[in-house]
Design a protein around this motif. Structure first.
Motif, short mmCIF file in Angstrom:
data_model
loop_
_atom_site.label_atom_id
_atom_site.label_comp_id
_atom_site.label_asym_id
_atom_site.label_seq_id
_atom_site.Cartn_x
_atom_site.Cartn_y
_atom_site.Cartn_z
N CYS A 1 66.94 -5.28 24.34
CA CYS A 1 65.90 -5.00 25.34
C CYS A 1 66.05 -3.59 25.91
N VAL A 2 67.28 -3.18 26.13
CA VAL A 2 67.54 -1.84 26.67
C VAL A 2 67.19 -0.78 25.64
N GLU A 3 67.52 -1.05 24.40
CA GLU A 3 67.29 -0.08 23.33
C GLU A 3 65.81 0.25 23.15
N VAL A 4 64.94 -0.74 23.33
CA VAL A 4 63.51 -0.51 23.05
C VAL A 4 62.71 -0.09 24.28
N CYS A 5 63.27 -0.21 25.48
CA CYS A 5 62.50 0.11 26.68
C CYS A 5 62.21 1.60 26.74
N LYS A 6 60.93 1.95 26.73
CA LYS A 6 60.51 3.35 26.68
C LYS A 6 60.42 4.01 28.05
N VAL A 7 60.48 3.22 29.11
CA VAL A 7 60.36 3.80 30.46
C VAL A 7 61.66 3.66 31.26
N LYS B 1 56.15 -5.66 27.39
CA LYS B 1 56.79 -6.81 26.73
C LYS B 1 57.52 -6.45 25.43
N GLN B 2 57.80 -5.17 25.22
CA GLN B 2 58.60 -4.80 24.06
C GLN B 2 60.00 -5.39 24.15
N CYS B 3 60.50 -5.53 25.38
CA CYS B 3 61.83 -6.12 25.56
C CYS B 3 61.85 -7.56 25.07
N GLU B 4 60.78 -8.31 25.34
CA GLU B 4 60.71 -9.69 24.89
C GLU B 4 60.71 -9.77 23.36
N PHE B 5 59.91 -8.92 22.74
CA PHE B 5 59.83 -8.93 21.28
C PHE B 5 61.17 -8.56 20.65
N ALA B 6 61.80 -7.50 21.18
CA ALA B 6 63.09 -7.06 20.64
C ALA B 6 64.16 -8.13 20.83
N CYS B 7 64.11 -8.82 21.95
CA CYS B 7 65.07 -9.88 22.23
C CYS B 7 64.92 -11.03 21.23
N ALA B 8 63.68 -11.43 20.98
CA ALA B 8 63.43 -12.52 20.04
C ALA B 8 63.91 -12.15 18.64
N VAL B 9 63.65 -10.92 18.22
CA VAL B 9 64.09 -10.47 16.90
C VAL B 9 65.61 -10.42 16.82
N LYS C 1 80.21 -4.39 32.60
CA LYS C 1 78.94 -3.87 32.10
C LYS C 1 77.83 -4.91 32.26
N THR C 2 76.64 -4.42 32.54
CA THR C 2 75.50 -5.31 32.71
C THR C 2 74.21 -4.58 32.38
N VAL C 3 73.11 -5.32 32.33
CA VAL C 3 71.79 -4.72 32.18
C VAL C 3 71.19 -4.59 33.57
N PHE C 4 70.92 -3.37 33.98
CA PHE C 4 70.40 -3.08 35.32
C PHE C 4 68.89 -2.93 35.23
N VAL C 5 68.17 -3.64 36.09
CA VAL C 5 66.71 -3.65 36.05
C VAL C 5 66.12 -2.74 37.12
N HIS C 6 65.18 -1.88 36.71
CA HIS C 6 64.41 -1.05 37.64
C HIS C 6 62.97 -1.56 37.64
N PRO C 7 62.64 -2.54 38.47
CA PRO C 7 61.30 -3.14 38.43
C PRO C 7 60.18 -2.16 38.71
N GLU C 8 60.46 -1.10 39.48
CA GLU C 8 59.42 -0.14 39.80
C GLU C 8 58.98 0.67 38.58
N ARG C 9 59.77 0.63 37.52
CA ARG C 9 59.43 1.39 36.30
C ARG C 9 58.72 0.53 35.26
N CYS C 10 58.89 -0.78 35.34
CA CYS C 10 58.36 -1.66 34.29
C CYS C 10 56.83 -1.63 34.26
N ILE C 11 56.27 -1.51 33.06
CA ILE C 11 54.81 -1.46 32.89
C ILE C 11 54.29 -2.73 32.20
N GLY C 12 55.17 -3.69 31.96
CA GLY C 12 54.75 -4.96 31.39
C GLY C 12 54.34 -4.91 29.93
#
Length: 211
Positions: free
Chosen positions: A143-149, A15-23, A2-13
């Motif tokens: 980060c995956v849990e909070v990503c809305k896109v 930064k909710q992933c950063e905030f959720a990760c820090a928390v 299992k891994t976290v798969f990134v779709h860069p074409e969907r990212c809108i920047g």
């Protein structure tokens, strides 16, 4: 695996992933209380801005195998989890902040910050640990849990790659299907083959329903 798969074409920047990760890596695990902690929690994922507005790339540890960071660590502070061997994590209590891991990391995802897990809360190396504590509780990475896109997906790597491959194939098929043979120089018989393919598909679909 299992891994976290990134779709860069969907990212809108956003930064909710950063905030959720820090928390998720804070002492209180609370978005309201974490900001008052000392030292302040830091994200392990970095959504760096792209060249165009609303574009970004969520950069994080790939948990390489073999892992260069683990190979060069002089204190064995970087190792694999026994229960999740695909995860490479850093033991803050053993890190001496020599920066060897950051030098060899091919993705530049290892940073140095004061950590509550380190002796005397000194600056040590930190990086993504795939939210191993959350996984042990049956949860997915924060980060995956909070990503809305859905720029971040968590699951079996081969299944995630298969889904991505299918999605791109469908997009290409739609684009190719809209091309006019005489404009792009496609063989004149291609339309006949497409019609034949559609008829076969319809026949097979009818047979399946009959069964």
């Amino acid at each position: 695996m299992k891994t976290v798969f990134v779709h860069p074409e969907r990212c809108i920047g956003c930064k909710q992933c950063e905030f959720a990760c820090a928390v998720a890596h804070s002492q209180t695990k609370s978005p309201f209380l974490a900001v008052f902690e000392t030292p302040s929690p830091k994200p392990r994922i970095h959504a760096e801005p792209g060249l165009q507005l609303n574009t970004s790339f969520p950069n994080k540890c790939r948990h390489c195998n073999p892992a260069p960071c683990m190979a060069v660590c002089p204190t064995s502070a970087i190792r694999r989890a026994v229960d999740y061997p695909e995860i490479v994590f850093i033991d803050a209590s053993k890190c001496i902040a020599c920066a060897m891991c950051a030098m060899v990391c091919p993705f530049d995802v290892i940073t140095y910050h004061a950590s509550a897990a380190a002796p005397e809360k000194v600056a040590v190396a930190i990086k993504c640990d795939h939210c191993i504590e959350r996984q042990r509780q049956g949860l997915i990475p924060a980060c995956v849990e909070v990503c809305k896109v859905n720029a971040l997906e968590f699951g079996e790597i081969n299944e995630l790659v298969r889904k991505a491959r299918t999605r791109y194939s469908e997009a290409v098929s739609v684009a190719v299907g809209q091309l006019q043979p005489e404009i792009v120089g496609l063989p004149v018989q291609i339309e006949s083959w497409r019609d034949w393919g559609e008829s076969v598909t319809h026949v097979n679909a009818g047979d399946s329903k009959g069964v």
